[in-house]
Design a protein around this motif. Sequence first.
Motif, PDB file in Angstrom:
ATOM      1  N   GLY A 114       7.631  18.077   2.920  1.00 49.28           N
ATOM      2  CA  GLY A 114       7.564  16.691   3.370  1.00 49.28           C
ATOM      3  C   GLY A 114       6.385  16.006   2.715  1.00 49.28           C
ATOM      4  O   GLY A 114       5.722  16.579   1.845  1.00 49.28           O
ATOM      5  N   SER A 115       6.097  14.786   3.118  1.00 50.01           N
ATOM      6  CA  SER A 115       4.918  14.109   2.581  1.00 50.01           C
ATOM      7  C   SER A 115       3.673  14.638   3.295  1.00 50.01           C
ATOM      8  O   SER A 115       3.728  15.068   4.447  1.00 50.01           O
ATOM      9  N   ASP A 144       6.271   4.286   2.169  1.00 51.69           N
ATOM     10  CA  ASP A 144       7.289   4.047   1.143  1.00 51.69           C
ATOM     11  C   ASP A 144       7.326   2.564   0.748  1.00 51.69           C
ATOM     12  O   ASP A 144       6.549   1.750   1.248  1.00 51.69           O
ATOM     13  N   GLN A 145       8.248   2.209  -0.126  1.00 55.40           N
ATOM     14  CA  GLN A 145       8.314   0.842  -0.649  1.00 55.40           C
ATOM     15  C   GLN A 145       8.707  -0.190   0.403  1.00 55.40           C
ATOM     16  O   GLN A 145       8.512  -1.398   0.215  1.00 55.40           O
ATOM     17  N   ASP A 146       9.273   0.280   1.529  1.00 56.79           N
ATOM     18  CA  ASP A 146       9.640  -0.625   2.613  1.00 56.79           C
ATOM     19  C   ASP A 146       8.543  -0.766   3.664  1.00 56.79           C
ATOM     20  O   ASP A 146       8.743  -1.395   4.705  1.00 56.79           O
ATOM     21  N   GLY A 147       7.401  -0.150   3.389  1.00 61.09           N
ATOM     22  CA  GLY A 147       6.295  -0.244   4.342  1.00 61.09           C
ATOM     23  C   GLY A 147       6.422   0.689   5.531  1.00 61.09           C
ATOM     24  O   GLY A 147       5.746   0.501   6.539  1.00 61.09           O
ATOM     25  N   SER A 189       0.835  -1.204   0.000  1.00 62.83           N
ATOM     26  CA  SER A 189       0.000   0.000   0.000  1.00 62.83           C
ATOM     27  C   SER A 189       0.870   1.255   0.000  1.00 62.83           C
ATOM     28  O   SER A 189       1.929   1.295   0.635  1.00 62.83           O
ATOM     29  N   SER A 190       0.412   2.289  -0.691  1.00 61.85           N
ATOM     30  CA  SER A 190       1.141   3.559  -0.721  1.00 61.85           C
ATOM     31  C   SER A 190       0.642   4.539   0.329  1.00 61.85           C
ATOM     32  O   SER A 190       1.263   5.576   0.570  1.00 61.85           O
ATOM     33  N   LYS A 226       6.610   7.523   4.869  1.00 65.35           N
ATOM     34  CA  LYS A 226       7.429   8.251   3.899  1.00 65.35           C
ATOM     35  C   LYS A 226       7.503   9.712   4.337  1.00 65.35           C
ATOM     36  O   LYS A 226       6.553  10.475   4.173  1.00 65.35           O
ATOM     37  N   GLU A 227       8.638  10.125   4.898  1.00 69.64           N
ATOM     38  CA  GLU A 227       8.765  11.481   5.436  1.00 69.64           C
ATOM     39  C   GLU A 227       8.938  12.528   4.341  1.00 69.64           C
ATOM     40  O   GLU A 227       8.363  13.613   4.415  1.00 69.64           O
ATOM     41  N   ASP A 228       9.775  12.226   3.341  1.00 65.39           N
ATOM     42  CA  ASP A 228      10.100  13.239   2.348  1.00 65.39           C
ATOM     43  C   ASP A 228       8.997  13.367   1.314  1.00 65.39           C
ATOM     44  O   ASP A 228       8.265  12.419   1.023  1.00 65.39           O
ATOM     45  N   GLY A 229       8.862  14.551   0.777  1.00 67.09           N
ATOM     46  CA  GLY A 229       7.835  14.817  -0.224  1.00 67.09           C
ATOM     47  C   GLY A 229       7.840  16.269  -0.619  1.00 67.09           C
ATOM     48  O   GLY A 229       8.717  17.044  -0.204  1.00 67.09           O
ATOM     49  N   LYS A 230       6.859  16.662  -1.385  1.00 71.73           N
ATOM     50  CA  LYS A 230       6.812  18.022  -1.926  1.00 71.73           C
ATOM     51  C   LYS A 230       5.728  18.878  -1.291  1.00 71.73           C
ATOM     52  O   LYS A 230       5.486  20.005  -1.731  1.00 71.73           O
ATOM     53  N   TYR A 231       5.067  18.359  -0.265  1.00 72.04           N
ATOM     54  CA  TYR A 231       3.998  19.125   0.366  1.00 72.04           C
ATOM     55  C   TYR A 231       4.602  20.127   1.352  1.00 72.04           C
ATOM     56  O   TYR A 231       5.463  19.777   2.163  1.00 72.04           O
ATOM     57  N   SER A 232       4.158  21.377   1.273  1.00 74.84           N
ATOM     58  CA  SER A 232       4.699  22.431   2.143  1.00 74.84           C
ATOM     59  C   SER A 232       3.588  23.044   2.981  1.00 74.84           C
ATOM     60  O   SER A 232       2.432  23.137   2.539  1.00 74.84           O
ATOM     61  N   ILE A 233       3.946  23.473   4.195  1.00 74.20           N
ATOM     62  CA  ILE A 233       2.998  24.185   5.053  1.00 74.20           C
ATOM     63  C   ILE A 233       3.652  25.457   5.563  1.00 74.20           C
ATOM     64  O   ILE A 233       4.864  25.499   5.793  1.00 74.20           O
ATOM     65  N   PRO A 234       2.887  26.542   5.730  1.00 79.45           N
ATOM     66  CA  PRO A 234       3.444  27.775   6.281  1.00 79.45           C
ATOM     67  C   PRO A 234       3.996  27.543   7.678  1.00 79.45           C
ATOM     68  O   PRO A 234       3.416  26.798   8.473  1.00 79.45           O
TER      69      PRO A 234
END
Length: 430
Positions: free
Chosen positions: A187-188, A167-170, A144-145, A173-181
Motif C-alpha cells: 500500500g502507500s 492522489d490527484q483527486d485530493g 499536494s502529494s 492514496k491507498e495503493d502503493g508499493k510499500y510493504s510491512i511484515p
Amino acid sequence: MDDAWYSTSPPAFEHLLSMGATPRPSVHTLPCVLMRAGTSKGLFIHKKDLPVQQKDWGPHLISALGSRGCDPRQIDGIGGGTSTTSKVAVVSPSTRPGIDVDFTFVQVAIGKESVDFSGNCGNMVSGVGPFAVQEGLVRPAHGSSVCKVRVYNTNTKRVIIETVEIDQDGQFKEDGKYSIPGVNMSGSEVKVSFVDPAGSMTGKLFPTGNRQEVLEIHPRKHRGGFHVTVTLIDAANPFVLIDATSIASLLQTCSPDRQDDLVESIRVAGAVQMGLAADTQTASRTRGTPKAILLYPPIFRHEGADIRARAYSMGRPHPSLQLTGAVGIAAALRSAGTVAERLSRAPVLVDGLPLPLTPERTPSPVEGSDEAAELSKGKNRSELLIEHDKGAIRVETEMERDENDQERVRSCAVSRTARRLFEGRVRYYV
C-alpha cells in the motif's frame, strides 16, 4: 435524537419496567468504517455518533464487536476474536491549537465484557490520518502529494504526526508499493511520528528512575518464584521489557500456556513497580497497560538488526509487534544501561553461533563513548531495526539533550500501510 442511537424497543417498554419485568435488549445501529491499520483491524467511529459520556461507550462497543456474553470468538459481532482485531478508534475534529483531530483508542476485551482506555495503539493510529482525510476532517492543500495530519491521542495525551500520500483527486492514496511484515498486500506509506513520546502515562521515560532492575516474581498459578531482569519504560505506552536471557532455562521448560502465564506475572509485577497499579490483583484487571515484551539478541535473519522481540497483547503473544512497542524498544535502545541496549551489544547469533558485529550493525551508544559525546551536542538521529516473529520493523529515532542536560526522546517514527475495508452501519443489541 441522532438516528445512530435509534432504539427499536417495544412500545410497552416503560410499562414493563414499572411492573418489574426485565427489559429486553434493544437494537442499535452505529455508522462506522472498518479499516485495516498496520497489522491491526478495527472500527473507526466519529465521536459525535457515540454517547456524550465516554463512560457510556462500553456496552455499545462490546456488543458491536461481539464480546457480549463473554464470547471469545466474537461470533455475534464484527470483531475477529483476537486482540489485534478487537479495536476501536474514536475520532473527532480537534479544538486544540495546532492539532487536526483528536483520537481515543479503545481495546475491547476478548471473552470478557470489558473495555480498556488505558493506553494507545500505534497500528490503529496509522489509520487515523487516512480516515481523517477520507471523512473530510482534514483537507489536503490543493495539488499536494502528501498531507501531514496532526493527531492528539487522548489516552496518552501525546501528539502523533502522520504523513499520508494524496492522489490527484485530493484523497488518501491507498495503493502503493510499500510493504510491512504481517500484511500480504502492499500500500502507500503512512509515516507515523510519535512526538515527545516519553512519559505517556507515568510522566517519565523511566518511571522508577532505573534503566534496568531485577524483579522477584511469585506466579499465582505455579509453585516457587524466580528473578528476572527488566527495563520499565514509558514511551508511547508503558512497557515491561524483559531480558529473556535472564530466564532462558525457565522459558525453555515451559509449555506455551505456562510461558504466557509467566510473562503475564512479570507484566503484573512491573505494573506495580511502575506505579500503574496499587497491587498485583488490580494490575491483572488492566491487561492493556503496561504491555510486556521479551527481548533477545538478534539472530541475524535481517541484515543489520539491533534486537529481537516477542511482544504480548492482552496476555497472549502478539502476531508481530505493536507500533508503540517498536517505539518503546527504540527509546530503550538509544538509552545506555537498559536491557535492550545491553542485549543489542551481545554477539549476533546464526544457528546458535556468534558472529562479529558488521559495519551495517553497530551497537547503541554506551555511556562515556565518543558517540554518546556526540549525543550531548544536541539532536542525534538514527535508524534502528527490530526483529519480530513476522519480520522486522524500522524505527527512526531522534534524541536530544534538554535544558538540564538530560537525554530526551524527541521523536520516534515508524511507517505502516492502511486500507478502508467497509463502511456502513453495524447493528447490535444493548
